[in-house]
Structure formats: structure tokens, C-alpha cells
Design an enzyme around this catalytic site. Structure first.
Site, PDB file in Angstrom:
ATOM      1  N   TRP A 102     -32.609  20.653 -11.331  1.00 23.98           N
ATOM      2  CA  TRP A 102     -33.531  19.974 -10.424  1.00 23.98           C
ATOM      3  C   TRP A 102     -34.629  20.900  -9.920  1.00 23.98           C
ATOM      4  CZ3 TRP A 102     -33.900  15.193 -11.127  1.00 23.98           C
ATOM      5  CH2 TRP A 102     -32.782  14.436 -11.493  1.00 23.98           C
ATOM      6  N   ASP A 174     -35.089  20.967  -1.422  1.00 15.70           N
ATOM      7  CA  ASP A 174     -34.552  19.690  -1.884  1.00 15.70           C
ATOM      8  C   ASP A 174     -33.074  19.622  -1.509  1.00 15.70           C
ATOM      9  OD1 ASP A 174     -33.582  17.506  -3.207  1.00 15.70           O
ATOM     10  OD2 ASP A 174     -34.185  18.157  -5.217  1.00 15.70           O
ATOM     11  N   LYS A 198     -26.895   9.921  -2.204  1.00 17.13           N
ATOM     12  CA  LYS A 198     -25.725  10.773  -2.358  1.00 17.13           C
ATOM     13  C   LYS A 198     -24.939  10.894  -1.045  1.00 17.13           C
ATOM     14  CE  LYS A 198     -28.348  13.235  -5.872  1.00 17.13           C
ATOM     15  NZ  LYS A 198     -27.705  12.696  -7.076  1.00 17.13           N
TER      16      LYS A 198
END
EC number: 2.6.1.52
Length: 362
Positions: A102, A174, A198
Site C-alpha cells: 500500500w 495511511d 476494516k
């Protein structure tokens, strides 16, 4: 109905109590005779939902008063663009730390808007994947900000250190897969963003925490829907927000507060991770190739000694009520995502299955 434990990396398991309340309120919310999905986002009833959700979120993370909380669209990938478009200002470069999939995706997107100074923090130690400590990260002198991803869901890698690069370094992070799972010092960051799917709620909502002195710097080409200042000035309602996701996330925040808050989640998440990694480490049948210092407590990838058994493992685990254990296509094997909503009993059920599967097939 048998108990199902969903180990999906996202959209992920939601607290059973939250789902039950949402079910009860689905057709008659707040005594209005309609669903929360049907009411105006500008009506007083939903405004109350929005305000309570922000207050509870701030309470959970002790967000300082000089930070704005935005409820947005676009997910993490949207923020890969929003961060440089909002924070670069008149600079042309930013520091990006690459520790996994990511982080690399954020770097790829940032190249459209600036020249990233990329520091590869990935290392191998004794055959195990690891990340260089923050003291070894090489940052440039002219960067507008430094970006990193504290938890890599695919790689199963975590960076739990708290940034301490000095007041002049704007840190953007992030937190999509680790937000609300452990205490963080928000004041050490300029921008924190997290997709909801999540640890917050259902997919469709993204939360941004931004220090207020960073507002008003957006590039003229920044789409209005990604402009932090516009979102802030409009109470996160520049356009119609994802109201149902916002409402459900608010229920999750109340569930978290009723269950001890982030500090209690931190303790339980540690217990869950220790239980699962313990079974893996005490076995020759299962393997995790991440150094212990950088193991994720949220996403635990593991491989079977004989990959020919992968299909059978997934079939039998699914039949046992243990769902979504297939590893990401990039790395294969298995992956158990054990976010806040996954109870300790779910991880215990998984480890019991793993021990029994090894007994029969090892």
C-alpha cells in the site's frame, strides 16, 4: 445458526451488537418510520448522528482541538491523491517511505502530482521480512511532508513506532487497517486517513484527521470533493455523504466506548495476535516470514508447509465457520485479519482448527 467468524481483510467483520442494532432500526429509525438510509443528510436527525459520530471518534483517539475530522468518500486510494493535492503547497517533492504494497501504491499515485523522494525501508533479517527503524529513515530537506503506512495488510507488516522527526516534518499516514486498534499520539501527525471498511465500519466512508494549519493549501487543480478546506467548511457535506456508512460507523464508535475504548482494544488485540502467532511459531506445519518486531497484529499471513493442502484447508475452515482465510493473490497462502470486531473466541476457534488440521495432515 452456527457462529461465523469472518477473517476478511476488508470489508471486514462488524461487531455483532452493532449489526443487531442496525437490524432493529433498519425500517424504523429514530421513531421516524423510515430507514436512516432514507432521511436527508441535512435534516436535524442525521446532523445529530454526524455530530455524535465525530465527538465519539475524537474522544476515542483524543484528537486535539487544532485538528479537523472529515468524513469523506474515496477510500485510501482517494487519499493517495488528496494528500499531495492538499499538502504540497508550493513545493514539488515529498518523502515517501516504502514498506509494502500500500505504501508503494501511494507512491505510484503521488508521482502524478510531485516528485516523491522514496526511501525503501524493507529489509531481510535472518531470512525474515522486516522494516528499518525510523531512526534510519532518510528524509530530504525540501519535502512538503513525509508519508508512510503503519500497517500493510497484504505483507502482514506493521510499523508501531511513533514518528519523532521534529516539528518541521509534516507526517502523513495511511491508518486504514490499524486505526482505533491501539492508542496513537495524533499530535505527531499532520494528516491521518483511514478507509472505514476494516476497523471503523462498512465500505464507502473515509475519515481524515488533518491539522488545521495545513488547510487552505490545495492545488488549484484539486477536485473540490478532495479539497480538505472545502470539506471542512461544509461539515463534510459538500455533496451527499455515505449516510448509512456514517451511521454504522457511529454505532461502532459507541460500541468501542462501551467496551473500554482504544486502550482495551489494544490489550485484546495483543492477546489475539499472541495466540495466533504462538500456534504458527510452535509448528513446523505453518510459517510466517515476518520478523517479530514488525509483525502486524491486524493481518496475519501464513503459509502451510505443503501448499498442496491450501485448497483443503480453505474448504474445511469455511465449513467450520472460519471464513475469508485465503491469502491475497500477491502472496498466496492464508491470511487472518483480526480487527477490533473479531472476538478472542474467533481467534481461539481458528487456532483450534489449525492445531487439529495439522494433527490430521501434518
Amino acid at each position: 445458526m452456527a457462529q461465523i467468524f469472518n477473517f476478511s481483510s476488508g470489508p471486514a467483520m462488524l461487531p455483532a451488537e452493532v449489526l443487531k442494532q442496525a437490524q432493529q432500526e433498519l425500517r424504523d429509525w429514530n421513531g421516524l418510520g423510515t430507514s436512516v438510509m432514507e432521511v436527508s443528510h441535512r435534516g436535524k436527525e442525521f446532523i445529530q448522528v454526524a455530530e455524535e459520530a465525530e465527538k465519539d471518534f475524537r474522544d476515542l483517539l483524543n484528537v486535539p482541538s487544532n485538528y479537523k475530522v472529515l468524513f469523506c468518500h474515496g477510500g485510501g486510494r482517494g487519499q493517495f491523491a488528496a494528500v499531495p493535492l492538499n499538502i504540497l503547497g508550493d513545493k514539488t517533492t515529498a518523502d515517501y517511505v516504502d514498506a509494502g504494497y500500500w505504501a508503494a501504491s501511494a507512491i505510484k499515485e503521488a508521482k502524478k502530482y510531485c516528485t516523491p523522494n522514496v526511501f525503501d525501508a524493507k529489509v531481510t533479517v535472518d531470512g525474515l521480512r522486516a522494516v528499518k527503524p525510523m531512526r534510519e529513515w532518510q528524509l530530504s530537506d525540501n519535502a512538503a511532508y513525509m508519508h508512510y503506512c503503519p500497517n500493510e495488510t497484504i505483507d502482514g507488516i506493521a510499523i508501531d513506532e511513533t514518528p519523532d522527526f521534529g516539528a518541521d516534518v509534516v507526517v502523513a499516514a495511511d491508518f486504514s487497517s490499524t486505526i482505533l486498534s491501539r492508542p496513537i499520539d495524533v499530535s505527531r501527525y499532520g494528516v491521518i486517513y483511514a478507509g472505514a471498511q476494516k476497523n471503523i465500519g462498512p465500505a464507502g466512508l473515509t475519515i481524515v484527521i488533518v491539522r488545521e494549519d495545513l488547510l487552505g493549501k490545495a492545488n488549484i487543480a484539486c477536485p473540490s470533493i478532495l479539497d480538505y478546506s472545502i470539506l471542512n467548511d461544509n461539515g463534510s457535506m459538500f455533496n451527499t455523504p455515505p449516510t448509512f456508512a456514517w451511521y454504522l460507523s457511529g454505532l461502532v464508535f459507541k460500541w468501542l466506548k462501551a467496551n473500554g475504548g482504544v486502550a482495551e482494544m489494544d490489550k485484546i488485540n495483543q492477546q489475539k495476535a499472541e495466540l495466533l502467532y504462538g500456534v504458527i511459531d510452535n509448528s513446523d506445519f505453518y510459517r510466517n516470514d515476518v520478523a517479530k518486531a514488525n509483525r502486524s497484529r491486524m493481518n496475519v499471513p501464513f503459509q502451510l508447509a505443503d501448499s498442496a493442502l491450501d485448497k483443503l484447508f480453505l474448504e474445511e475452515s469455511f465449513a467450520a465457520g472460519l471464513h475469508a482465510l485465503k491469502g491475497h493473490r500477491v502472496v498466496g497462502g492464508m491470511r487472518a485479519s483480526i480487527y477490533n470486531a473479531m472476538p478472542l473466541e474467533g481467534v481461539k476457534a481458528l487456532t483450534d482448527f489449525m492445531v487439529e488440521f495439522e494433527r490430521r495432515h501434518g
